[in-house]
Write an enzyme that holds these catalytic residues in place. Sequence first.
Site: not given
Length: 408
Positions: A212, A291, A310, A340, A281, A344
Amino acid sequence: MIATKWLLGITGGIAAYKAPELVRLLKKQGADVRVVLSQGAKAFVTPMTLQAVSGHPVYSELLDPDFEAAMGHIELARWAEGIVIAPLSANRLAALAHGHADDLLTTLCLASTAPIWVVPAMNQQMWHHPATQANITILKDRGAVVIGPGWGEQACGEIGLGRMSEPQDIVNQLFPMYQPMKEQEANLQGLRILISAGPTREAIDPVRYISNRSSGKMGFALAQAAATLGAQVSLISGPVNLASPHGVERIDVMSANEMYNAVMTKAQDADIFISAAAVADFAVEKALSQKIKKAGATGLQLNLVATPDILAKVAALPKPPFCVGFAAETEQPEQYAKKKLQEKHLDLIAVNDVSREDIGFDVNVNELTVLSQHKTFHIPKNTKYQISLKLLQIIRECYDTKNKIKNS
Ligand code: PMT
């Protein structure tokens, strides 16, 4: 010791145009700045500009009768409490590494006992050349601190490592150990803070991966700010192109699973965990060892599996540290962040709106809304370092309140 007398050496390279801004920011920290230009630097930035911003004559000649009659090179070398060379070209780096005294700047460095910070800037091929890398190692072994270089598009049109670090990032690294912000000094003394930063890379095959846009800048700024405020900081970083913050233990990882293992090992001993990393995620269920061939294929399906959450795992430890999450949202930031926070079981969550191009991923600035179960704080747009100082103040207050309630 608080260094207020800084000698700024500027060598020849396009990045020299950023030097006047560096002088301005150093002076904002209360520094007295004297500037020395190499011969090459004069092609990119004028002595007049630097004289105007520093408020002092600018020096460049080794054999200058006027200069020697006023503040000679030995006197200037003794005057300096800190030397920073930005940008440092490949040529002047080689001269410094090998102890040459062929211009005023290299001579001053030889004649001074002040600590030296160097901020290299050059073409990415030159940076990667074994000769340059060997020269950098020589300087590091001698105790010089190397800031950068950064990764990105270069003046020559190439893309890679070699850009000079931004002036604000340089100042952030120069001042922590010398000039902690007075009111916040000792704020985090005695606290062990664990911080995750950057992206993770999930392998598809030996040459491809899923990742990302995180650059690691937010997490690294937090680590630097926390260390500046006296905390003992461990930084677990995904693959980024950033120099290690000063006085911070750094552990590099690649994938979400590696980050999970590294964080869980350290979390038991941490007082506070700040999860600024953009952890993937999902990862490819079984990365291929060879490859993947394109030949004849019209499409490709990858089977993805969820990575461990985590932050949620740390918050679920029997004796969890104070847990601070980040939420990167593109819509209804506060609603999703609140969800969240609750799901969490976090103490705080800092949300940034990553649909905006001016803050969040990769850029040097951010803007945060910080949520606890009962309170909302807003940290206005600022550099990631300044944002970090404010966020750490909020964390400290909420951490103390939680402990008071626990012990009452
Ligand atoms: O690195 P920069 O370029 O400076 O950009 C900064 C940033 C935008 C990456 C940073 O400010 C930020 O928002 N980091 C969190 C990004 C993220 O993954 O957000 P999320 O909403 O998907 O995750 C919520 C929280 O869970 C985060 O604290 C994340 O670290 C954590 N998480 C997510 C997934 C996972 N498998 N494990 C986790 O611990």
